[in-house]
Design a protein around this motif. Structure first.
Motif, short mmCIF file in Angstrom:
data_model
loop_
_atom_site.label_atom_id
_atom_site.label_comp_id
_atom_site.label_asym_id
_atom_site.label_seq_id
_atom_site.Cartn_x
_atom_site.Cartn_y
_atom_site.Cartn_z
N PHE A 98 -25.55 18.58 -56.33
CA PHE A 98 -25.61 19.93 -55.76
C PHE A 98 -24.76 20.78 -56.69
O PHE A 98 -23.54 20.66 -56.71
CB PHE A 98 -25.05 19.96 -54.34
CG PHE A 98 -25.13 21.32 -53.71
CD1 PHE A 98 -26.33 21.80 -53.25
CD2 PHE A 98 -24.00 22.10 -53.60
CE1 PHE A 98 -26.42 23.05 -52.68
CE2 PHE A 98 -24.07 23.36 -53.03
CZ PHE A 98 -25.29 23.84 -52.57
N GLY A 99 -25.44 21.58 -57.51
CA GLY A 99 -24.73 22.28 -58.58
C GLY A 99 -24.27 21.24 -59.59
O GLY A 99 -25.05 20.45 -60.08
N CYS A 156 -30.41 18.28 -47.42
CA CYS A 156 -30.81 17.97 -48.79
C CYS A 156 -31.37 19.17 -49.54
O CYS A 156 -31.96 19.01 -50.59
CB CYS A 156 -31.88 16.87 -48.78
SG CYS A 156 -31.39 15.43 -47.87
N ARG A 157 -31.22 20.34 -49.01
CA ARG A 157 -31.78 21.51 -49.68
C ARG A 157 -31.00 21.83 -50.95
O ARG A 157 -29.79 21.68 -51.01
CB ARG A 157 -31.74 22.72 -48.75
CG ARG A 157 -32.64 22.52 -47.56
CD ARG A 157 -32.62 23.70 -46.67
NE ARG A 157 -33.44 23.40 -45.49
CZ ARG A 157 -33.65 24.24 -44.54
NH1 ARG A 157 -33.13 25.44 -44.59
NH2 ARG A 157 -34.39 23.90 -43.52
N GLU A 158 -31.72 22.26 -51.96
CA GLU A 158 -31.15 22.66 -53.25
C GLU A 158 -30.43 21.51 -53.96
O GLU A 158 -29.52 21.74 -54.75
CB GLU A 158 -30.23 23.85 -53.08
CG GLU A 158 -30.94 25.08 -52.51
CD GLU A 158 -30.03 26.27 -52.40
OE1 GLU A 158 -29.06 26.36 -53.18
OE2 GLU A 158 -30.28 27.11 -51.53
N VAL A 159 -30.81 20.28 -53.67
CA VAL A 159 -30.22 19.12 -54.33
C VAL A 159 -31.18 18.65 -55.40
O VAL A 159 -32.38 18.59 -55.19
CB VAL A 159 -29.96 17.98 -53.32
CG1 VAL A 159 -29.53 16.72 -54.03
CG2 VAL A 159 -28.92 18.41 -52.31
N LYS A 160 -30.66 18.35 -56.59
CA LYS A 160 -31.48 17.83 -57.68
C LYS A 160 -31.23 16.34 -57.80
O LYS A 160 -30.09 15.89 -57.74
CB LYS A 160 -31.11 18.51 -59.00
CG LYS A 160 -31.47 19.97 -59.04
CD LYS A 160 -31.15 20.56 -60.39
CE LYS A 160 -31.53 22.02 -60.43
NZ LYS A 160 -31.27 22.61 -61.74
#
Length: 65
Positions: free
Chosen positions: A34-35, A49-53
């Motif tokens: 995350f970031g 889990c949003r915006e997780v790579k």
């Protein structure tokens, strides 16, 4: 019985399932970021889990460091 014990329904990204060893599509477990912060499976399950790579293997993009 279902009416007396409601359960929230949600879906998880394939990367989360792979981190838990539950995905047949990954031969290795991916890492989640995350970031620039690496996240554990437990943190992902607790916080969403949003915006997780998800990154597979030891290679991490330079922008993630």
């Amino acid at each position: 019985m279902m009416h007396e014990n409601p359960t929230r329904v949600f879906t998880l990204p394939e990367g989360v399932l792979a981190m838990g060893g539950l995905s047949p599509f990954y031969s290795v477990r991916p890492k989640a970021f995350f970031g620039k912060e690496e996240m554990t499976l437990w943190v992902l399950l607790k916080g969403g889990c949003r915006e997780v790579k998800f990154m597979v293997g030891d290679k991490v993009e330079p922008s993630m460091r």
